[in-house]
Write an enzyme that holds these catalytic residues in place. Structure first.
Site, PDB file in Angstrom:
ATOM      1  N   GLU A  90      -6.735   4.688   7.985  1.00 31.09           N
ATOM      2  CA  GLU A  90      -6.497   6.106   7.659  1.00 31.09           C
ATOM      3  C   GLU A  90      -7.717   6.716   6.991  1.00 31.09           C
ATOM      4  O   GLU A  90      -7.924   7.932   7.052  1.00 31.09           O
ATOM      5  CB  GLU A  90      -5.229   6.235   6.799  1.00 31.09           C
ATOM      6  CG  GLU A  90      -3.976   6.000   7.645  1.00 31.09           C
ATOM      7  CD  GLU A  90      -2.762   5.523   6.884  1.00 31.09           C
ATOM      8  OE1 GLU A  90      -2.739   5.592   5.643  1.00 31.09           O
ATOM      9  OE2 GLU A  90      -1.811   5.054   7.549  1.00 31.09           O
ATOM     10  N   SER A  98       3.583  -2.018  10.479  1.00 25.60           N
ATOM     11  CA  SER A  98       5.037  -2.000  10.684  1.00 25.60           C
ATOM     12  C   SER A  98       5.699  -3.337  10.334  1.00 25.60           C
ATOM     13  O   SER A  98       6.620  -3.784  11.016  1.00 25.60           O
ATOM     14  CB  SER A  98       5.377  -1.587  12.125  1.00 25.60           C
ATOM     15  OG  SER A  98       4.961  -0.258  12.351  1.00 25.60           O
ATOM     16  N   LYS A 149       0.102   4.269  -0.225  1.00 23.60           N
ATOM     17  CA  LYS A 149      -0.542   5.460   0.363  1.00 23.60           C
ATOM     18  C   LYS A 149      -0.336   6.660  -0.582  1.00 23.60           C
ATOM     19  O   LYS A 149      -0.383   6.480  -1.791  1.00 23.60           O
ATOM     20  CB  LYS A 149      -0.010   5.689   1.778  1.00 23.60           C
ATOM     21  CG  LYS A 149      -0.138   4.417   2.628  1.00 23.60           C
ATOM     22  CD  LYS A 149       0.066   4.616   4.079  1.00 23.60           C
ATOM     23  CE  LYS A 149      -0.107   3.271   4.798  1.00 23.60           C
ATOM     24  NZ  LYS A 149       0.062   3.351   6.232  1.00 23.60           N
ATOM     25  N   ASN A 168       0.863  -1.187   0.000  1.00 20.57           N
ATOM     26  CA  ASN A 168       0.000   0.000   0.000  1.00 20.57           C
ATOM     27  C   ASN A 168       0.897   1.233   0.000  1.00 20.57           C
ATOM     28  O   ASN A 168       1.478   1.578   1.032  1.00 20.57           O
ATOM     29  CB  ASN A 168      -0.895  -0.053   1.250  1.00 20.57           C
ATOM     30  CG  ASN A 168      -1.704   1.211   1.444  1.00 20.57           C
ATOM     31  OD1 ASN A 168      -1.804   2.052   0.545  1.00 20.57           O
ATOM     32  ND2 ASN A 168      -2.284   1.359   2.629  1.00 20.57           N
ATOM     33  N   GLY A 176       2.586   2.321  10.772  1.00 21.86           N
ATOM     34  CA  GLY A 176       3.523   3.428  10.576  1.00 21.86           C
ATOM     35  C   GLY A 176       4.277   3.842  11.834  1.00 21.86           C
ATOM     36  O   GLY A 176       4.911   4.894  11.866  1.00 21.86           O
ATOM     37  N   GLU A 218      -5.136  -5.001  10.957  1.00 24.41           N
ATOM     38  CA  GLU A 218      -4.106  -3.981  11.158  1.00 24.41           C
ATOM     39  C   GLU A 218      -4.403  -3.187  12.430  1.00 24.41           C
ATOM     40  O   GLU A 218      -5.232  -2.267  12.403  1.00 24.41           O
ATOM     41  CB  GLU A 218      -4.080  -3.015   9.973  1.00 24.41           C
ATOM     42  CG  GLU A 218      -3.780  -3.662   8.648  1.00 24.41           C
ATOM     43  CD  GLU A 218      -3.262  -2.630   7.653  1.00 24.41           C
ATOM     44  OE1 GLU A 218      -2.124  -2.784   7.214  1.00 24.41           O
ATOM     45  OE2 GLU A 218      -3.988  -1.672   7.343  1.00 24.41           O
ATOM     46  N   HIS A 260      -9.442   1.069   5.153  1.00 23.89           N
ATOM     47  CA  HIS A 260      -8.160   1.308   5.824  1.00 23.89           C
ATOM     48  C   HIS A 260      -8.372   2.285   6.981  1.00 23.89           C
ATOM     49  O   HIS A 260      -9.167   3.220   6.870  1.00 23.89           O
ATOM     50  CB  HIS A 260      -7.138   1.854   4.822  1.00 23.89           C
ATOM     51  CG  HIS A 260      -5.748   1.862   5.376  1.00 23.89           C
ATOM     52  ND1 HIS A 260      -5.314   2.818   6.265  1.00 23.89           N
ATOM     53  CD2 HIS A 260      -4.713   1.004   5.208  1.00 23.89           C
ATOM     54  CE1 HIS A 260      -4.065   2.542   6.606  1.00 23.89           C
ATOM     55  NE2 HIS A 260      -3.679   1.449   5.974  1.00 23.89           N
TER      56      HIS A 260
HETATM   57  P1  PGA Z   1       2.931   0.335   7.695  1.00 24.64           P
HETATM   58  O1  PGA Z   1       1.451   0.527   7.112  1.00 24.64           O
HETATM   59  O2  PGA Z   1       3.469  -0.937   7.098  1.00 24.64           O
HETATM   60  O3  PGA Z   1       3.678   1.560   7.233  1.00 24.64           O
HETATM   61  O4  PGA Z   1       2.803   0.248   9.173  1.00 24.64           O
HETATM   62  C1  PGA Z   1       0.583  -0.563   6.990  1.00 24.64           C
HETATM   63  C2  PGA Z   1      -0.708  -0.121   6.367  1.00 24.64           C
HETATM   64  O5  PGA Z   1      -1.169   0.988   6.635  1.00 24.64           O
HETATM   65  O6  PGA Z   1      -1.327  -0.885   5.608  1.00 24.64           O
END
Ligand code: PGA
Length: 262
Positions: free
Chosen positions: A102, A216, A15, A13, A177, A171, A100
């Site tokens: 976010e 992460s 983003k 992803n 992140g 997640e 997601h």
């Molecule tokens: P990350 O993000 O690997 O940077 O923690 C995972 C995600 O948001 O799918």
């Protein structure tokens, strides 16, 4: 994952990155050799921002790299400024991510996620439905309850027949992140809750639904998740922007899937 009939999936992803089409093309091209090398044992899908889907699509033609959108809208077409429909994505993509955290943080509800997932399946896409608890819910011991409710709400309108095109990504929000990847035993327990729900809701079809861990994940820790019986791969954010690291992750997942059943 070892010993299951489900094919592992590594999803990148991106983003809201990278900033230019040229960088997006370079990134996609740079992971293509690893995808090709391990295509017999795992699926790899990249999720670029909408404007880069077409140039990246061109760049990966003739390779095994699969593409997806990071979101979609539930209506097919019409007066919905700023939205992109699942039907539009279906021209370029095999996949879409919905729900997601976010996007949920910007106001998306469980009902929105359910409508998006249903529209995406209707358009013929494969769908990654994201679920996960907040840090406060984690600390309060509410993970199982929160995740079970999110999965139930998102999958409620979906016909059992679509199950082979469904993926659920667990997640934890506090792990995304942050560099604080969840302990594999916590991920394992929560993915077990998800799989139990899928078994009840989809009967035998639930077994075909892949469940991923995200948050992460990097080249150093990906194997500790995909080694778990209930984990079929990973949804990767930051590490998917580093071609060399993502390529090592592809190899690491492939190595686990080759290993004999535990
Ligand atoms: P990350 O993000 O690997 O940077 O923690 C995972 C995600 O948001 O799918």
């Amino acid at each position: 994952m070892p010993g299951t009939a489900r094919r592992p999936l590594l999803a990148g992803n991106w983003k809201m990155n990278p900033l230019s089409a040229a960088e997006a093309i370079d990134l996609a091209r740079a992971v293509t050799p690893a995808v090709r090398q391990h295509a017999s044992v795992l699926d790899v899908a990249l999720f670029p921002p909408f404007p880069w889907l077409r140039p990246v699509w061109d760049a990966v033609q003739g390779t095994e790299v699969e593409l997806g959108g990071q979101d979609c809208f539930w209506e097919r077409a019409g007066a919905f400024t700023g939205e992109v429909s699942a039907a539009m994505l279906a021209g370029w993509c095999r996949w879409v991510i919905v729900g997601h955290s976010e996007r949920r943080a910007l106001g998306e509800t469980d009902e929105d996620v359910a409508r998006k997932a249903a529209a995406a399946l209707e358009a013929g896409l494969r769908v990654i439905v994201c679920v996960g608890e907040s840090e406060a819910q984690f600390v309060a011991g509410q993970t199982a309850e929160v995740v079970r409710r999110q999965v139930a709400e998102a999958l409620k309108p979906l016909a059992a027949s679509s199950s082979e095109r469904l993926v659920v990504a667990y997640e934890p929000i506090w792990a995304i992140g942050t560099g604080r990847n969840a302990d594999p035993s916590h991920a394992d327990g929560t993915m077990g809750v998800i799989r139990q729900f899928l078994g009840q809701a989809f009967d035998a079809g639930g077994d075909a639904i892949r469940v991923l861990y995200g948050g992460s994940v990097n080249a150093a820790n990906v194997a500790s998740y995909v080694e778990l019986d209930g984990c079929d791969g990973s949804l990767v954010g930051g590490a998917s922007l580093k071609a060399e690291e993502f390529s090592r992750m592809i190899a690491a997942v492939a190595a686990v899937s080759w290993s004999p059943a535990a």
